[in-house]
Design an enzyme around this catalytic site. Structure first.
Site, short mmCIF file in Angstrom:
data_model
loop_
_atom_site.label_atom_id
_atom_site.label_comp_id
_atom_site.label_asym_id
_atom_site.label_seq_id
_atom_site.Cartn_x
_atom_site.Cartn_y
_atom_site.Cartn_z
N ASP A 48 0.71 -1.17 -0.06
CA ASP A 48 0.08 0.14 0.06
C ASP A 48 0.83 1.26 -0.02
O ASP A 48 1.64 1.40 0.83
CB ASP A 48 -0.70 0.04 1.22
CG ASP A 48 -1.73 1.12 1.41
OD1 ASP A 48 -3.14 1.11 0.83
OD2 ASP A 48 -1.09 2.16 2.07
N TYR A 53 2.47 10.30 -0.17
CA TYR A 53 3.66 9.82 0.55
C TYR A 53 4.95 10.14 -0.21
O TYR A 53 5.97 10.15 0.53
CB TYR A 53 3.69 8.11 0.80
CG TYR A 53 2.60 7.54 1.42
CD1 TYR A 53 1.56 8.39 2.13
CD2 TYR A 53 2.30 6.33 1.42
CE1 TYR A 53 0.42 7.84 2.78
CE2 TYR A 53 1.12 5.90 1.99
CZ TYR A 53 0.10 6.83 2.57
OH TYR A 53 -1.21 6.12 3.16
N LYS A 82 -3.24 5.67 -4.18
CA LYS A 82 -4.18 6.58 -3.91
C LYS A 82 -4.27 7.91 -4.57
O LYS A 82 -3.04 8.21 -4.92
CB LYS A 82 -4.50 7.10 -2.53
CG LYS A 82 -4.03 5.62 -1.44
CD LYS A 82 -4.13 6.11 0.25
CE LYS A 82 -3.76 4.97 0.80
NZ LYS A 82 -2.62 4.34 0.70
N HIS A 116 -7.92 9.44 -1.54
CA HIS A 116 -7.05 9.32 -0.15
C HIS A 116 -7.65 10.23 0.67
O HIS A 116 -7.97 9.75 1.96
CB HIS A 116 -5.81 10.24 -0.76
CG HIS A 116 -4.89 9.65 0.29
ND1 HIS A 116 -3.64 9.89 0.19
CD2 HIS A 116 -5.11 9.17 1.57
CE1 HIS A 116 -2.78 9.52 1.21
NE2 HIS A 116 -3.64 9.15 2.20
#
Length: 296
Positions: A48, A53, A82, A116
């Site tokens: 994931d 990020y 996401k 997200h």
């Protein structure tokens, strides 16, 4: 554990997702690459990540290393990413931005694509683009993350596809039961981020007492607790030994009394940063940039 022996949960479109996976939040590109490679080498299937990020390129690098060096097939990997907050809202922009994510991940599809955050005024149009991504085969399933019942209801009222997953914060300190009950009533599976409570639960005396009784670690007990609650869990670590430890939760079971003891640790407290998030961004202006690992 052998990849083919991992417990799986069937999503509402028939796609099956492993019940335990590796999360890479707060990992640098290099750390994400090494962690993903190590995880896949040690029997993990579910990986994931998110554009938020800032490490999708590292995840893609780690996957390619596992394919080339360990003979793992892409089809044996369940990859989740996401849609970034700053890419939300405009149908064409969502599609174009996602193409960039696929390029960074070095793949032609993801197995699960999540929205997200429910960014105000944008999440329904974002979902429309995600439905098209699903129909075009660039994602095998689509879902949401951090959606409360009000926004999820609104999304389902405007969309044509019911989300397969809602990824929420879930651990012994926060259960979000109203969201869990609502999602399950609509056939939406729950995925837990921060299943270890960002490490805050590892010293809890109740958890450690139960861990000692089973000759397991506190982390293993917490993950087992979530597993028995039917959650899909994402445990974040960059350490290979901890990855192995986290995977060793399928050979014991918590009793009903032990489950109840851990249930009673609930405080309904989100992570520190969670309440600072505004539905149209956050005070730091997220929506304009990809957060660095030490930022969010």
């Amino acid at each position: 554990m052998n990849q083919n022996m991992q417990p799986q949960i069937e999503l509402n479109n028939g796609v099956k997702i492993p019940q335990l996976g590796l999360g890479v939040w707060k990992s640098t590109i290099e750390d994400a690459a090494n962690a993903v490679h190590a995880a896949l080498r040690n029997g993990y299937v579910l990986i994931d990540t998110a554009k938020q990020y800032g490490n999708e390129a590292g995840v893609g690098k780690g996957i390619q290393a596992a394919i080339k060096e360990d003979g793992i097939n892409r089809d044996d990997i369940f990859l989740t990413t996401k849609i970034f907050n700053g890419d939300q809202g405009d149908y064409d922009h969502v599609r174009q931005a996602f193409e960039g994510q696929l390029k960074a991940l070095q793949t032609d599809h993801v197995d699960l694509l999540l929205e997200h955050w429910p960014v105000d005024g944008k999440y329904n149009e974002t979902w429309r683009a995600m439905e098209a991504i699903l129909k075009d085969g660039q994602a095998r399933a689509i879902g949401v993350s951090n959606f409360n019942n009000e926004r999820l209801t609104d999304l389902m009222d405007h969309g044509t596809i019911i989300p397969a997953v809602n990824q929420i914060e879930f651990n012994p300190h926060i259960h979000q039961q109203k969201i869990v009950d609502f999602d399950r009533s609509h056939g939406i599976k729950l995925e837990a981020w921060s299943p270890l409570g960002s490490g805050t639960l590892l010293k809890d005396p109740v958890v450690n007492k139960i861990a000692e009784a089973h000759n397991k670690s506190a982390a293993q007990v917490e993950l087992r607790w979530g597993l028995q609650h039917g959650m899909i869990e994402l445990a974040k670590t960059i350490h290979e030994q901890r990855m192995k430890e986290n995977m060793e939760i399928f050979d014991f079971e918590l009793s009903a009394d032990e489950m109840k003891e851990i249930d009673e640790l609930d405080q309904e407290k989100h992570s520190l940063w969670y309440h600072d998030f505004q539905w149209n961004g956050n005070p730091d202006g997220i929506g304009d940039y990809v957060a660095t690992p030490d930022k969010w």
